[in-house]
Scaffold this active site. Structure first.
Site, PDB file in Angstrom:
ATOM      1  N   CYS A 191       0.700  -1.121  -0.058  1.00 49.12           N
ATOM      2  CA  CYS A 191       0.078  -0.096  -0.034  1.00 49.12           C
ATOM      3  C   CYS A 191       0.718   1.235  -0.049  1.00 49.12           C
ATOM      4  O   CYS A 191       0.300   2.327  -0.091  1.00 49.12           O
ATOM      5  CB  CYS A 191      -0.855   0.118   1.213  1.00 49.12           C
ATOM      6  SG  CYS A 191      -2.137  -1.306   1.408  1.00 49.12           S
ATOM      7  N   HIS A 215      12.714   1.268   5.021  1.00 52.86           N
ATOM      8  CA  HIS A 215      12.234  -0.022   4.735  1.00 52.86           C
ATOM      9  C   HIS A 215      12.927  -0.995   5.822  1.00 52.86           C
ATOM     10  O   HIS A 215      13.917  -1.150   6.210  1.00 52.86           O
ATOM     11  CB  HIS A 215      12.893  -0.763   3.476  1.00 52.86           C
ATOM     12  CG  HIS A 215      12.438  -1.743   2.969  1.00 52.86           C
ATOM     13  ND1 HIS A 215      12.160  -2.913   3.345  1.00 52.86           N
ATOM     14  CD2 HIS A 215      12.083  -2.011   1.589  1.00 52.86           C
ATOM     15  CE1 HIS A 215      11.674  -3.957   2.715  1.00 52.86           C
ATOM     16  NE2 HIS A 215      11.687  -3.355   1.344  1.00 52.86           N
ATOM     17  N   HIS A 258      -2.100  19.830   6.393  1.00 50.05           N
ATOM     18  CA  HIS A 258      -2.902  18.699   6.003  1.00 50.05           C
ATOM     19  C   HIS A 258      -2.284  17.309   6.284  1.00 50.05           C
ATOM     20  O   HIS A 258      -0.957  17.497   5.788  1.00 50.05           O
ATOM     21  CB  HIS A 258      -3.310  18.815   4.369  1.00 50.05           C
ATOM     22  CG  HIS A 258      -3.872  20.173   4.254  1.00 50.05           C
ATOM     23  ND1 HIS A 258      -5.290  20.498   4.474  1.00 50.05           N
ATOM     24  CD2 HIS A 258      -3.478  21.253   3.669  1.00 50.05           C
ATOM     25  CE1 HIS A 258      -5.795  21.800   4.208  1.00 50.05           C
ATOM     26  NE2 HIS A 258      -4.388  22.294   3.728  1.00 50.05           N
ATOM     27  N   HIS A 272      -2.339   6.800   5.254  1.00 51.68           N
ATOM     28  CA  HIS A 272      -2.934   5.694   4.496  1.00 51.68           C
ATOM     29  C   HIS A 272      -4.137   4.952   5.285  1.00 51.68           C
ATOM     30  O   HIS A 272      -4.016   4.605   6.496  1.00 51.68           O
ATOM     31  CB  HIS A 272      -1.965   4.756   4.485  1.00 51.68           C
ATOM     32  CG  HIS A 272      -2.524   3.416   3.794  1.00 51.68           C
ATOM     33  ND1 HIS A 272      -3.327   3.466   2.792  1.00 51.68           N
ATOM     34  CD2 HIS A 272      -2.612   2.027   4.373  1.00 51.68           C
ATOM     35  CE1 HIS A 272      -3.556   1.948   2.585  1.00 51.68           C
ATOM     36  NE2 HIS A 272      -3.073   1.185   3.434  1.00 51.68           N
ATOM     37  N   HIS A 307     -14.296   5.619   5.254  1.00 53.54           N
ATOM     38  CA  HIS A 307     -15.689   5.427   5.370  1.00 53.54           C
ATOM     39  C   HIS A 307     -16.611   5.352   3.991  1.00 53.54           C
ATOM     40  O   HIS A 307     -17.098   4.427   3.647  1.00 53.54           O
ATOM     41  CB  HIS A 307     -16.387   6.311   6.180  1.00 53.54           C
ATOM     42  CG  HIS A 307     -17.952   6.116   6.485  1.00 53.54           C
ATOM     43  ND1 HIS A 307     -18.748   6.678   5.702  1.00 53.54           N
ATOM     44  CD2 HIS A 307     -18.354   5.676   7.589  1.00 53.54           C
ATOM     45  CE1 HIS A 307     -19.969   6.402   6.254  1.00 53.54           C
ATOM     46  NE2 HIS A 307     -19.742   5.738   7.586  1.00 53.54           N
ATOM     47  N   ASN A 348     -10.535   0.844   2.020  1.00 53.42           N
ATOM     48  CA  ASN A 348      -8.992   0.822   1.820  1.00 53.42           C
ATOM     49  C   ASN A 348      -8.821   0.690   0.229  1.00 53.42           C
ATOM     50  O   ASN A 348      -8.770  -0.554  -0.358  1.00 53.42           O
ATOM     51  CB  ASN A 348      -8.379  -0.383   2.696  1.00 53.42           C
ATOM     52  CG  ASN A 348      -7.011  -0.359   2.390  1.00 53.42           C
ATOM     53  OD1 ASN A 348      -6.130   0.189   1.651  1.00 53.42           O
ATOM     54  ND2 ASN A 348      -6.169  -1.065   3.396  1.00 53.42           N
TER      55      ASN A 348
END
Length: 538
Positions: free
Chosen positions: A258, A337, A422, A426, A455, A459
């Site tokens: 993702c 990572h 802002h 994720h 909502h 995802n």
């Protein structure tokens, strides 16, 4: 790895009228203790090597400019030596020649430095895909669909019901036709149809909004999709559909989870540094059709409950002429990572269950692994973005805690609200968003784009960050000079960040003013008035 943090929640349930108790004993409520996993406490454990990494990347130049700076001391030394050996009795001519040589050398050095400076990378526009109404599905519809397949036992159905009710997803998310069909149509043809609908849908809107001719103008194309990687690739599918130029530099990123969207942005930035006056297109999506799990392993059923159909496309440019019309400028990208450790590498893992059904397993340690990766990422990012006052507060508390060993002094957790206006976190799930909010001390309004995206669309993997930024734009909250922080998590395990600065005010969208080509760029046009909802969980 850092020890997993757990919290205990105690709840009292009233006695049931049908319960049998002795006549001389009062009815007592039962006690339910719930154990929840939490992210690690960032303030208690700070690795100084990541602080150093962030400071070095922000202060010291890139390696390409080291050679240029290395030329400066010899030139200055040669000029000083020539002036020192200058014989004033020779006259004005020799003095003029030395000054001319010095001036020429300095001008040459400045010219080379100017030409070799990093090219600015602009985000001209982005578009998010909004599926048609035929793909819409409610939570009850999802549960009915799951039950009607006949693949799941009673325990698996009960587990999916509990997860779905508490997932934070609403009743207007989207699934592809192959999954909704009865029986399910899981084929390469259906998977390709889903990929084409998502990618071409957002790309059509992007090209229409920007006036870019994909056959001539696009020189870099990057497509990321973690679990669906056919041959020819998705990038080749885009090139074929839009008949793009033969010398286009195309890349297809697979298996990166993702957070691959920000990896694609970072790759596009690097490519734009060596390709002047170019446009780069980044497409982020995930394919659901061939990655639906039809087994009863609980660790694999989570993905069925939260992943939904979606995708986004972004147009990046290094053309200075685009600075006026671009929305944002890319300031920083930080990639972390944690795949060197086995427990982090295996926490999100595609495998077969005991019955041979393929799915993506989410380990119990996922929250702890994600928190550790996030801690490393923000520790590296902090020196690049935090105001000097916040950095000094952090340094003071760190010295008291680490050097002076002062009792009762905790390391200061910087206020990232002073660095960004802002936040796009994720939308991986309700629990993840709540823990990130708690750990970073963010307000509800800071997390509103992420929670509303979860909502409304579920995802959508790497593209969820763009749905969140689109929400902030649709509400009219983005103003010139505002800074945006995008945070992505992905398998591997990875945590990546991108920081943007708004170059102009972005007006709010409305249904009345979005009946042309721009309607498809922002997916919130027809549902903006319903958000934020009174309750994210029903």
């Amino acid at each position: 790895m850092e020890r997993e943090r757990l919290t205990a929640e105690m709840a009292f349930t009233p006695p049931i009228d049908g319960d049998e108790v002795a006549d001389d004993q009062p009815r007592a409520p039962s006690i339910v203790i719930k154990i929840r996993r939490r992210l690690p406490d960032f303030a208690r454990s700070v690795n100084l090597k990541y602080v150093k990494l962030g400071i070095c990347s922000g202060i010291f130049p890139v390696p390409a400019s080291w050679t240029l700076l290395a030329l400066a001391p010899p030139l200055v030394a040669a000029a000083a030596c020539s002036l020192r050996r200058l014989d004033l009795d020779v006259g004005v001519l020799r003095s003029f020649d030395s000054a001319a040589w010095l001036g020429t050398a300095m001008l040459l050095l400045l010219a080379v430095c100017f030409l070799k400076r990093p090219r600015p990378v602009y985000l001209v526009e982005f578009a998010c895909y909004k599926p048609g109404d035929e793909h819409e599905i409610s939570k009850d519809g999802f549960l009915d669909m799951t039950k009607s397949t006949g693949f799941f036992n009673a325990d698996a159905l009960d587990f999916q019901t509990k997860i779905t009710k508490r997932s934070g997803l609403g009743d207007r998310t989207y699934l592809p036709s192959g999954i909704k069909s009865r029986p399910p149509q899981l084929s390469m043809a259906q998977a390709r149809a889903e990929a084409q609908a998502v990618m071409f849908g957002c790309l059509d809107e992007l090209f229409a909004a920007t006036g870019i001719d994909p056959r001539r103008d696009v020189r870099v194309l990057i497509v990321n999709c973690s679990l669906f990687n056919p041959t020819p690739s998705l990038a080749s599918m885009v090139v074929n559909h839009y008949k793009m130029r033969e010398d286009i530099k195309s890349f297809n990123l697979g298996g990166m989870g993702c957070s691959a969207g920000l990896i694609a942005v970072d790759l596009a930035r690097d490519l734009l540094q060596v390709n002047p006056d170019s446009y780069a297109v980044v497409v982020s999506t995930e394919n659901i059709t061939l990655n639906w799990y039809f087994g009863n392993d609980r660790s694999m059923l989570l993905s069925n409950c939260i992943f939904r159909m979606g995708g986004a496309a972004a147009l990046l440019s290094n053309r200075r002429a685009d600075a006026r019309r671009a929305k944002y400028r890319l300031l920083h990208t930080v990639r972390t990572h944690k795949g060197a450790a086995d427990e982090r590498f295996n926490c999100v893992y595609q495998r077969e269950d005991a019955s041979g059904n393929v799915g993506v397993s989410l380990a119990r340690e996922l929250m702890a692994v994600a928190g550790n990766a996030l801690k490393t990422n923000i520790t590296t990012l902090g020196p690049l973005v935090l105001p000097l006052a916040e950095q000094l507060k952090f340094l003071r508390s760190l010295v008291l805690h680490r050097v002076l060993r002062a009792r009762g002094v905790r390391p200061y957790m910087p206020d990232f609200g002073r660095a960004f206006e802002h936040f796009c976190v994720h939308a991986g799930g309700r629990a993840v968003l709540e823990e990130v909010q708690r750990s970073l001390g963010l307000d509800d309004v800071d997390m509103e784009p992420s929670k509303c995206t979860l909502h409304r669309f579920g995802n959508t993997s790497s593209s969820s960050l763009w749905y969140e930024l689109a929400y902030a734009e649709a509400k009219g909250r983005v103003r010139r000079g505002h800074r945006v922080w995008q945070i992505g998590f992905g398998s591997g395990f990875k945590c990546n960040s991108a920081v943007w600065r708004a170059l102009r005010d972005v007006p709010a969208v409305s249904l009345a003013g979005a009946r042309g080509d721009r309607r498809g760029c922002n997916p919130w046009v027809d549902s903006l008035n319903s958000y934020p909802p009174k309750a994210y969980i029903s």
